[in-house]
Scaffold this motif. Structure first.
Motif, PDB file in Angstrom:
ATOM      1  N   LEU A  19     -10.246   3.318  -3.761  1.00 57.50           N
ATOM      2  CA  LEU A  19      -8.959   3.092  -4.315  1.00 57.50           C
ATOM      3  C   LEU A  19      -8.878   2.661  -5.754  1.00 57.50           C
ATOM      4  O   LEU A  19      -8.054   3.119  -6.510  1.00 57.50           O
ATOM      5  CB  LEU A  19      -8.446   1.983  -3.520  1.00 57.50           C
ATOM      6  N   VAL A  25      -5.195  -3.823  -5.244  1.00 57.75           N
ATOM      7  CA  VAL A  25      -6.205  -3.493  -4.243  1.00 57.75           C
ATOM      8  C   VAL A  25      -7.318  -4.590  -4.722  1.00 57.75           C
ATOM      9  O   VAL A  25      -7.874  -4.938  -3.951  1.00 57.75           O
ATOM     10  CB  VAL A  25      -6.677  -2.057  -4.577  1.00 57.75           C
ATOM     11  N   SER A  33      -1.288  -0.699  -9.081  1.00 53.40           N
ATOM     12  CA  SER A  33      -1.986  -0.460  -7.943  1.00 53.40           C
ATOM     13  C   SER A  33      -3.379  -0.956  -7.892  1.00 53.40           C
ATOM     14  O   SER A  33      -4.065  -1.349  -7.103  1.00 53.40           O
ATOM     15  CB  SER A  33      -1.912   1.118  -7.605  1.00 53.40           C
ATOM     16  N   SER A  71      -0.031   2.954 -11.735  1.00 55.51           N
ATOM     17  CA  SER A  71      -1.460   3.224 -11.281  1.00 55.51           C
ATOM     18  C   SER A  71      -2.052   2.275 -11.541  1.00 55.51           C
ATOM     19  O   SER A  71      -3.082   1.536 -11.077  1.00 55.51           O
ATOM     20  CB  SER A  71      -2.095   4.360 -12.045  1.00 55.51           C
ATOM     21  N   GLN A 104       7.104   3.567   2.866  1.00 49.91           N
ATOM     22  CA  GLN A 104       6.586   4.568   1.783  1.00 49.91           C
ATOM     23  C   GLN A 104       7.704   5.760   1.674  1.00 49.91           C
ATOM     24  O   GLN A 104       7.629   6.229   0.523  1.00 49.91           O
ATOM     25  CB  GLN A 104       5.304   5.184   2.815  1.00 49.91           C
ATOM     26  N   SER A 109      -7.235   4.551  -8.806  1.00 56.08           N
ATOM     27  CA  SER A 109      -6.144   4.106  -9.558  1.00 56.08           C
ATOM     28  C   SER A 109      -6.437   4.183 -11.019  1.00 56.08           C
ATOM     29  O   SER A 109      -5.691   4.568 -12.092  1.00 56.08           O
ATOM     30  CB  SER A 109      -5.805   2.720  -9.221  1.00 56.08           C
ATOM     31  N   THR A 166      -4.964   5.196   2.034  1.00 47.94           N
ATOM     32  CA  THR A 166      -3.785   4.398   2.485  1.00 47.94           C
ATOM     33  C   THR A 166      -3.409   4.830   3.839  1.00 47.94           C
ATOM     34  O   THR A 166      -3.048   3.731   4.418  1.00 47.94           O
ATOM     35  CB  THR A 166      -2.447   5.143   1.470  1.00 47.94           C
ATOM     36  N   SER A 171      -8.672   9.248  -3.190  1.00 45.48           N
ATOM     37  CA  SER A 171      -8.430   7.814  -3.083  1.00 45.48           C
ATOM     38  C   SER A 171      -7.134   7.266  -2.199  1.00 45.48           C
ATOM     39  O   SER A 171      -7.044   7.399  -1.161  1.00 45.48           O
ATOM     40  CB  SER A 171      -8.608   7.059  -4.405  1.00 45.48           C
ATOM     41  N   TRP A 172      -6.139   7.235  -3.025  1.00 44.37           N
ATOM     42  CA  TRP A 172      -4.736   6.697  -2.491  1.00 44.37           C
ATOM     43  C   TRP A 172      -4.184   7.592  -1.309  1.00 44.37           C
ATOM     44  O   TRP A 172      -3.571   7.528  -0.368  1.00 44.37           O
ATOM     45  CB  TRP A 172      -3.751   6.413  -3.454  1.00 44.37           C
ATOM     46  N   LEU A 189       0.748  -1.063   0.079  1.00 38.98           N
ATOM     47  CA  LEU A 189      -0.131   0.011  -0.059  1.00 38.98           C
ATOM     48  C   LEU A 189       0.924   1.308   0.000  1.00 38.98           C
ATOM     49  O   LEU A 189       0.585   2.168  -0.745  1.00 38.98           O
ATOM     50  CB  LEU A 189      -0.940  -0.023   1.374  1.00 38.98           C
ATOM     51  N   GLN A 221       1.431   3.805  -3.381  1.00 42.44           N
ATOM     52  CA  GLN A 221       1.047   5.266  -3.001  1.00 42.44           C
ATOM     53  C   GLN A 221       2.131   6.295  -3.464  1.00 42.44           C
ATOM     54  O   GLN A 221       1.873   7.310  -3.908  1.00 42.44           O
ATOM     55  CB  GLN A 221       0.781   5.628  -1.425  1.00 42.44           C
ATOM     56  N   PHE A 233      -6.050  11.121  -7.174  1.00 40.50           N
ATOM     57  CA  PHE A 233      -5.240  10.506  -5.981  1.00 40.50           C
ATOM     58  C   PHE A 233      -5.584  10.965  -4.901  1.00 40.50           C
ATOM     59  O   PHE A 233      -5.766  10.252  -3.940  1.00 40.50           O
ATOM     60  CB  PHE A 233      -3.822  10.932  -6.226  1.00 40.50           C
TER      61      PHE A 233
END
Length: 461
Positions: free
Chosen positions: A331, A438, A434, A431, A401, A335, A377, A372-373, A270, A274, A369
């Motif tokens: 998410l 998910v 990702s 993207s 991260q 993405s 996250t 969502s992320w 995750l 991100q 973004f």
């Protein structure tokens, strides 16, 4: 939850989100100052583009350190005292970054030693960011009732974006109407020094919030934990929640892999995704990106402010939908939106098309973004890990991260020299990956208590 208890929880949350605001402020302040830093400390000494990228991203080294030690500090000092330490680090960094010559160097004389000292102060601030990025959402997650936890943890992301927006305005206000020479000698210093105001406020307000009930229960301070829970949830619910917390504490050793490898891997991925979608490239280098598209200096700073406003609006969208729609749908939609935005920017870069269309697709990308992320996250990192391993597991996820952030941000200038189309295409490909990650692997956590997560991962071991 009655009005008085909700006010209490929200008030505590808002204080903790100042850590997020400083996170955003500290990471984005460089966007207005990086060209002046390049002129003053890099170009004046004939240093390379790679050194410029490393200097622009140097705070991220501290972020990695802060994230890595956050679990140790959160478990030994507590969540509250760790945030107080972060506030002190933010304050020192703001002063030192604005005046790196302090005590040891003549003012305005660029040397390798001064460049190292500037980077040192930025690393100090980065450690504060690393701590705040891990512990602010952890603190909020451990304070918040399950039914509004997603909204309250998402407020931390709103604070991050709001901090970025504030510093965009501050940077614009400092630079507006001034000559390049003034900005390169004085203006950039004021940009960094401005951070002392929110850092000081954060440090003061933290004296008025409690430690989290889950940390207190983990350290056998049940009476204090019950007192805080009563203020949050009422007497009867407090007894039930405390019993659930105690049960999770007693049944497991607390070793990192007590619940298997899957939850740790998901937390790490995750964090990695991100950053690998490229968001901090857009945030750190925003004015330069817009200038490269043909915008004048003042116009590029204003376009950055517009982007910041869009980011705030779409973070609010996430706050209002995360506990209704769930974490996974947001998410997945985000993405898809990021992939569309980045592939479009890649195509425009390939055909050398410069204009309003590029700004539109940057906004599509960042808006996707931010709804969502960006916030989700942090919500998931705050809630997917069982109580007994949360401090250690969050530290690993956050360190991953910031490591990913550093890799992406520090390589951006060199990648752009090679090919803008390839650079943005890479972020678009990430993207897409990702989205698949998910869809296949991330569990839905909407409405679950933190104690419920233990049973979920027990089944998956």
């Amino acid at each position: 939850m009655d009005g008085q208890r909700k006010f209490y929880v929200v008030a505590i949350t808002l204080v903790a989100t100042l850590g997020g605001l400083l996170f955003g402020y500290d990471t984005a302040v460089i966007s207005g100052a990086e060209k002046s830093i390049q002129a003053f400390l890099i170009d004046s000494q004939g240093l390379s583009t790679w050194i410029h990228g490393v200097t622009t991203s140097s705070a991220l080294i501290g972020c990695i350190i802060g994230g890595a030690i956050s679990g140790i500090l959160a478990s030994s000092m507590g969540r509250k005292k760790s945030l107080q330490l972060a506030a002190v680090l933010f304050f020192i960094s703001a002063l030192g970054s604005g005046y790196p010559e302090f005590l040891f160097f003549p003012e305005g004389e660029a040397t390798i030693s001064l460049l190292l000292m500037f980077n040192f102060y930025r690393v100090i601030g980065g450690i504060g960011v690393g701590l705040a990025s891990a512990i602010s959402p952890m603190y909020i997650g451990e304070i918040a009732p399950a039914n509004i936890r997603g909204q309250l943890v998402s407020l931390n992301q709103f604070a991050i974006i709001f901090g970025m927006l504030v510093v965009y305005f501050v940077n614009y206000g400092i630079a507006n109407g001034q000559t390049i020479e003034w900005i390169n000698t004085i203006g950039w210093r004021r940009m960094f020094l401005s951070e002392t105001v929110p850092a000081g406020l954060f440090g003061i307000l933290l004296f008025f919030v409690p430690e989290t009930p889950r940390y207190l229960a983990l350290n056998h301070q049940d009476d204090k934990a019950f007192s805080v829970l009563t203020k949050i949830s009422g007497h009867d619910r407090a007894k039930q929640v405390l019993a659930e917390i105690k049960a999770t504490v007693e049944h497991h050793s607390g070793k990192l892999l007590s619940f298997g490898k899957t939850v740790i891997i998901i937390g790490i991925l995750l964090s990695v995704f991100q950053q690998f979608v490229g968001i901090n490239v857009a945030l750190y280098y925003a004015p330069r990106i817009f200038e490269s598209m043909g915008a004048a200096k003042d116009a590029s700073m204003m376009q950055t402010v517009i982007m910041g406003l869009v980011n705030v609006v779409f973070t609010v969208v996430a706050i209002y939908t995360v506990d209704k729609w769930g974490r996974k749908p947001l998410l997945i939609v985000g993405s898809a939106g990021m992939a569309i935005g980045m592939f479009a920017i890649s195509g425009l870069a390939y055909f050398e098309i410069i204009g309003i269309s590029t700004l539109v697709f940057i906004i599509v990308y960042t808006a996707s973004f931010m709804m969502s992320w960006g916030p989700i996250t942090w919500v998931l990192i705050a809630e997917i890990f069982p109580n007994k391993i949360r401090g250690k597991a969050v530290a690993i996820a956050v360190a991953a991260q910031w490591t990913s952030n550093y890799l992406i941000s520090s390589t951006y200038p060199a990648m752009m020299e090679f090919s803008g189309a390839v650079t943005y295409g890479f972020y678009g490909f990430m993207s897409v990956l990702s989205l698949i990650f998910v869809w296949r692997f991330v569990p839905e956590t909407k409405g679950r208590t933190l104690e419920d997560m233990e049973a979920l991962w027990e089944k998956k071991k």
